[in-house]
Design a protein around this motif. Structure first.
Motif, PDB file in Angstrom:
ATOM      1  N   LEU A 372       0.661  -1.048   0.049  1.00 47.86           N
ATOM      2  CA  LEU A 372      -0.070  -0.054  -0.053  1.00 47.86           C
ATOM      3  C   LEU A 372       0.958   1.242   0.104  1.00 47.86           C
ATOM      4  CD1 LEU A 372      -3.105  -0.687   2.160  1.00 47.86           C
ATOM      5  CD2 LEU A 372      -3.050  -0.101  -0.167  1.00 47.86           C
ATOM      6  N   GLY A 373       2.026   1.207   0.775  1.00 54.83           N
ATOM      7  CA  GLY A 373       2.990   2.193   0.675  1.00 54.83           C
ATOM      8  C   GLY A 373       3.327   2.469  -0.506  1.00 54.83           C
ATOM      9  N   TYR A 374       3.789   1.471  -1.210  1.00 53.45           N
ATOM     10  CA  TYR A 374       4.134   2.005  -2.722  1.00 53.45           C
ATOM     11  C   TYR A 374       3.130   2.300  -3.562  1.00 53.45           C
ATOM     12  CZ  TYR A 374       6.028   0.195  -7.436  1.00 53.45           C
ATOM     13  OH  TYR A 374       6.160   0.381  -8.705  1.00 53.45           O
ATOM     14  N   LEU A 375       2.084   1.730  -3.291  1.00 50.61           N
ATOM     15  CA  LEU A 375       0.902   2.303  -4.238  1.00 50.61           C
ATOM     16  C   LEU A 375       0.417   3.715  -4.123  1.00 50.61           C
ATOM     17  CD1 LEU A 375      -1.503  -0.996  -4.318  1.00 50.61           C
ATOM     18  CD2 LEU A 375       0.102  -0.434  -6.161  1.00 50.61           C
ATOM     19  N   HIS A 376       0.478   4.188  -2.803  1.00 53.79           N
ATOM     20  CA  HIS A 376       0.091   5.430  -2.687  1.00 53.79           C
ATOM     21  C   HIS A 376       1.378   6.579  -2.842  1.00 53.79           C
ATOM     22  CE1 HIS A 376      -3.810   5.264  -0.801  1.00 53.79           C
ATOM     23  NE2 HIS A 376      -3.422   4.196  -0.256  1.00 53.79           N
ATOM     24  N   ALA A 377       2.541   5.970  -3.078  1.00 54.70           N
ATOM     25  CA  ALA A 377       3.807   6.842  -3.005  1.00 54.70           C
ATOM     26  C   ALA A 377       3.572   7.862  -4.262  1.00 54.70           C
ATOM     27  CB  ALA A 377       4.979   6.141  -3.298  1.00 54.70           C
ATOM     28  N   GLU A 378       2.965   7.574  -5.251  1.00 56.97           N
ATOM     29  CA  GLU A 378       2.947   8.613  -6.230  1.00 56.97           C
ATOM     30  C   GLU A 378       2.109   9.885  -6.016  1.00 56.97           C
ATOM     31  OE1 GLU A 378       2.161   7.239 -10.369  1.00 56.97           O
ATOM     32  OE2 GLU A 378       3.661   5.887 -10.173  1.00 56.97           O
ATOM     33  N   ARG A 379       1.030   9.542  -5.438  1.00 55.21           N
ATOM     34  CA  ARG A 379      -0.048  10.463  -5.290  1.00 55.21           C
ATOM     35  C   ARG A 379      -0.215  10.935  -3.937  1.00 55.21           C
ATOM     36  NH1 ARG A 379      -5.420   9.725  -8.866  1.00 55.21           N
ATOM     37  NH2 ARG A 379      -3.953   9.431 -11.073  1.00 55.21           N
ATOM     38  N   ASN A 380       0.054  10.313  -3.055  1.00 54.22           N
ATOM     39  CA  ASN A 380      -0.452  10.553  -1.808  1.00 54.22           C
ATOM     40  C   ASN A 380       0.777  10.321  -0.872  1.00 54.22           C
ATOM     41  OD1 ASN A 380      -1.670  11.269   0.625  1.00 54.22           O
ATOM     42  ND2 ASN A 380      -3.721  10.156   0.031  1.00 54.22           N
ATOM     43  N   ILE A 381       1.880  10.919  -0.539  1.00 55.18           N
ATOM     44  CA  ILE A 381       3.128  10.774   0.135  1.00 55.18           C
ATOM     45  C   ILE A 381       2.744  10.562   1.704  1.00 55.18           C
ATOM     46  CG2 ILE A 381       5.307  11.605   1.094  1.00 55.18           C
ATOM     47  CD1 ILE A 381       5.490  12.969  -2.014  1.00 55.18           C
ATOM     48  N   ASP A 382       1.903  11.272   2.139  1.00 54.64           N
ATOM     49  CA  ASP A 382       1.589  11.078   3.597  1.00 54.64           C
ATOM     50  C   ASP A 382       0.880   9.756   4.128  1.00 54.64           C
ATOM     51  OD1 ASP A 382       2.651  13.412   4.573  1.00 54.64           O
ATOM     52  OD2 ASP A 382       0.573  14.474   3.931  1.00 54.64           O
ATOM     53  N   THR A 383      -0.058   9.281   3.125  1.00 52.75           N
ATOM     54  CA  THR A 383      -0.289   8.049   3.245  1.00 52.75           C
ATOM     55  C   THR A 383       0.422   6.767   3.093  1.00 52.75           C
ATOM     56  OG1 THR A 383      -2.505   9.018   2.232  1.00 52.75           O
ATOM     57  CG2 THR A 383      -2.471   6.586   2.944  1.00 52.75           C
ATOM     58  N   ALA A 384       1.273   7.047   2.019  1.00 52.80           N
ATOM     59  CA  ALA A 384       2.469   5.962   1.789  1.00 52.80           C
ATOM     60  C   ALA A 384       3.338   6.163   3.049  1.00 52.80           C
ATOM     61  CB  ALA A 384       3.006   6.476   0.320  1.00 52.80           C
ATOM     62  N   ILE A 385       3.821   7.135   3.628  1.00 51.45           N
ATOM     63  CA  ILE A 385       4.648   7.120   4.700  1.00 51.45           C
ATOM     64  C   ILE A 385       4.045   6.377   5.857  1.00 51.45           C
ATOM     65  CG2 ILE A 385       5.918   8.405   6.482  1.00 51.45           C
ATOM     66  CD1 ILE A 385       6.457  10.372   4.182  1.00 51.45           C
ATOM     67  N   GLU A 386       2.835   6.443   5.999  1.00 50.61           N
ATOM     68  CA  GLU A 386       1.999   5.928   7.118  1.00 50.61           C
ATOM     69  C   GLU A 386       2.123   4.469   6.957  1.00 50.61           C
ATOM     70  OE1 GLU A 386      -2.375   7.093   7.936  1.00 50.61           O
ATOM     71  OE2 GLU A 386      -1.370   9.120   7.916  1.00 50.61           O
ATOM     72  N   HIS A 387       1.638   4.006   5.772  1.00 53.41           N
ATOM     73  CA  HIS A 387       1.780   2.555   5.611  1.00 53.41           C
ATOM     74  C   HIS A 387       3.142   1.878   5.715  1.00 53.41           C
ATOM     75  CE1 HIS A 387      -2.409   1.661   4.714  1.00 53.41           C
ATOM     76  NE2 HIS A 387      -2.263   2.560   3.859  1.00 53.41           N
ATOM     77  N   TYR A 388       4.283   2.573   5.190  1.00 55.92           N
ATOM     78  CA  TYR A 388       5.258   2.102   5.395  1.00 55.92           C
ATOM     79  C   TYR A 388       5.817   2.254   6.887  1.00 55.92           C
ATOM     80  CZ  TYR A 388       6.820   2.580   0.273  1.00 55.92           C
ATOM     81  OH  TYR A 388       7.004   2.330  -0.862  1.00 55.92           O
ATOM     82  N   GLN A 389       5.601   2.883   7.643  1.00 52.67           N
ATOM     83  CA  GLN A 389       5.807   2.941   9.100  1.00 52.67           C
ATOM     84  C   GLN A 389       5.138   1.720   9.611  1.00 52.67           C
ATOM     85  OE1 GLN A 389       7.790   5.454  10.030  1.00 52.67           O
ATOM     86  NE2 GLN A 389       8.068   3.712  11.750  1.00 52.67           N
ATOM     87  N   GLN A 390       4.047   1.449   9.305  1.00 53.44           N
ATOM     88  CA  GLN A 390       3.136   0.124   9.758  1.00 53.44           C
ATOM     89  C   GLN A 390       4.032  -0.897   9.479  1.00 53.44           C
ATOM     90  OE1 GLN A 390      -0.617   1.787   8.900  1.00 53.44           O
ATOM     91  NE2 GLN A 390      -1.559   0.135  10.437  1.00 53.44           N
TER      92      GLN A 390
END
Lengths: 421, 113
Positions: A372-390
């Protein structure tokens, strides 16, 4: 080319992993699996002698032959001097004939046959899969308890317990290698292939940072699969498909980690490091896997691996997605589901994959959050970071953590960069 | 899914023995089909040599070789699995046999069982 001068400290551990298992397998033909400890003792003593002798007298010209000669002599001594053992053997002879000690040889044919018998003995369906793999690592691949614990990221105590349980199970079955008949071989082949598959994956996706162990694991699993293709009973379409998968995956081994053992993402891999000879072998075995109607998970995974090693094809991801669609019907595992979503993203875009991923909703999995982090990384950096953190919080693998932290740093940088613009 | 036999034909027996490069090209082509899960049977090569080929005709007439009048012989076959014959033809098109003047016959398989 510079001559490779190896010290005995370097050579021995490698030889140990390579030859210990073969030696034990051949010795076991004579003792029966119930006495596997005896076989292992002789093999261990042989290596002990090498570790004492080689540093003083230098490495013999043919180290392997040296080891086998010593093992052979040790076995003879055993037969001559150990009276207790002698009486045990006599009892055994009544129960089941033990082959004559005279024909005891370590020729390649006997090694291959003994190992095949050993693989089938170890892959006893009476043992849980985990224990089987531990036992396979120890008996078939000559791994030490410490190395197995390292590969599984578990305490040595746990591994010892698993091994003990697995061995007891084998003994309880009074399993004797010689008794394997055609029917049993056919029945067990699936378990055997499964064990080799997991063995390979243990190396390929290993949690350990030890590069040498990872490569040894992969090459040992491949070698054992090759042994299976030498026997008419075991060289099935499924076996060839598995071997093909192993070749394709191994071709990228060098490219997928950096010298520090960190994973390199597929897109960033140096393709010149891919091993073309192995890719061609993969092709060859894959073709051999296609005779008859049988399509197994190994066929599909080998197909996927093929497309990963063929970077030029435009429709690559369409093919991969199709294969995952079929694979998920055969075996619906979370890993397959996530890999399928990745392929889906490549074909239909990240947005569509995110919608699909939310349906999977596998919140406790680090891989799910990493995806999910990877998928969000392009458009929604904050969400991406959140998922990566999890994902970081959930993963047990040090290398994965490192890779993810790097990714977060990259995204944070990108974010501030965007703000400045 | 339907199954189609691809039957390979060559004109010249000297083309029969492929060079390592041709062999590799063939293998790549085959592996490409296999990895789409569309190779139903990897098939076989049919030897065109005099010692390995006879034709049997009515009234006990037996001749050497796979051909008599037309100088064309079947060099091998595979079976693929596709939805339509068009798709099978598309797969056949990318075979390297055309570079050496061969051709491919695409035939739907009717299963006996």
């Amino acid at each position: 080319m510079k001559p490779i001068v190896k010290s005995s400290e370097e050579l021995l551990p490698h030889l140990f992993r390579q030859e210990y298992a073969k030696m034990t397998a051949v010795l076991c033909r004579h003792f029966g699996l119930a006495h596997i400890e005896l076989a292992e003792d002789i093999a261990s003593e042989t290596f002990l002698k090498a570790s004492e002798n080689w540093p003083i007298n230098g490495i013999p010209q043919n180290p392997t032959a040296w080891l086998y000669t010593v093992a052979k002599n040790k076995l003879k001594d055993y037969f001559k001097h150990t009276a207790i053992f002698e009486s045990q053997v006599k009892k055994q002879i009544i129960a089941s004939p033990i082959s004559d000690q005279q024909d005891f040889e370590f020729d390649p044919k006997i090694i291959a046959d003994s190992q095949l018998a050993m693989i089938f003995a170890v892959c006893n369906p009476g043992n849980p899969m985990e224990n089987q793999i531990c036992l396979a690592l120890q008996i078939l691949c000559g791994f030490s308890v410490g190395e197995i614990a390292n590969a599984f990221l578990t305490k040595t105590e746990t591994i010892k317990k698993r091994l003990l349980r697995a061995r007891n199970q084998l003994r309880k079955d009074h399993f004797r290698i010689k008794e394997l008949n055609e029917k049993e071989i056919r029945q067990r082949l699936e378990t055997v292939l499964r064990t080799l598959y997991l063995l390979f994956n243990e190396g390929y996706f290993s949690k350990t940072n030890n590069q040498l162990i990872r490569k040894d694991l992969c090459s040992e699993a491949t070698r054992l699969a090759l042994v299976l293709t030498d026997n008419p009973l075991t060289k099935t379409a499924q076996t060839y498909a598995l071997l093909s998968l192993m070749c394709f995956q191994s071709s990228r081994l060098e490219a997928r980690t950096n010298p520090e053992g960190e994973a390199i993402l597929f897109e960033d891999q140096d393709k010149s490091l891919w091993d073309n000879a192995l890719i061609e072998k993969g092709n060859y075995y894959l073709i051999h896997a296609c005779s008859g109607a049988e399509v197994t998970k190994y066929h599909l995974e080998a197909g996927i691996a093929y497309w990963h090693t063929t970077p030029t094809d435009q429709k690559k991801w369409e093919h991969i997605l199709q294969l995952y669609d079929q694979l998920i019907l055969i075996e619906n595992s979370p890993v397959t589901a996530l890999n399928r979503l990745f392929a889906l993203a490549k074909v239909y875009g990240n947005e569509k994959a995110i919608t699909e991923a939310e349906k999977v909703n596998d919140n406790h999995s680090n891989s799910y959050h990493a995806l999910l982090g990877y998928l969000h990384a392009e458009r929604n950096i904050d969400t991406a970071i959140e998922h990566y953190q999890q994902a970081i919080n959930l993963t047990k693998s040090g290398t994965e953590k490192k890779t993810l932290i790097k990714e977060i740093k990259r995204l944070t940088k990108k974010k501030t960069h965007n703000k400045i613009i | 899914m339907k199954e189609f036999a691809l039957i390979f034909r060559l004109n010249n027996t000297t083309d029969f023995k492929p060079s390592p490069e041709q062999m590799q090209e063939r293998m790549n082509w085959l592996a490409g089909i296999a990895s789409q899960n569309k190779l139903a049977d990897k098939g076989n090569t049919l030897l065109p040599t005099l010692a390995g080929a006879k034709t049997v005709r009515p009234n006990n007439v037996i001749s050497d070789g796979p051909y008599t009048e037309i100088k064309e012989f079947i060099s091998g076959y595979i079976v693929i699995r596709t939805d339509t014959i068009e798709e099978a033809v598309e797969i056949a098109k990318s075979n390297p046999i055309f570079k050496i003047g061969g051709n491919i016959e695409v035939r739907e398989v009717l299963k006996r069982d």
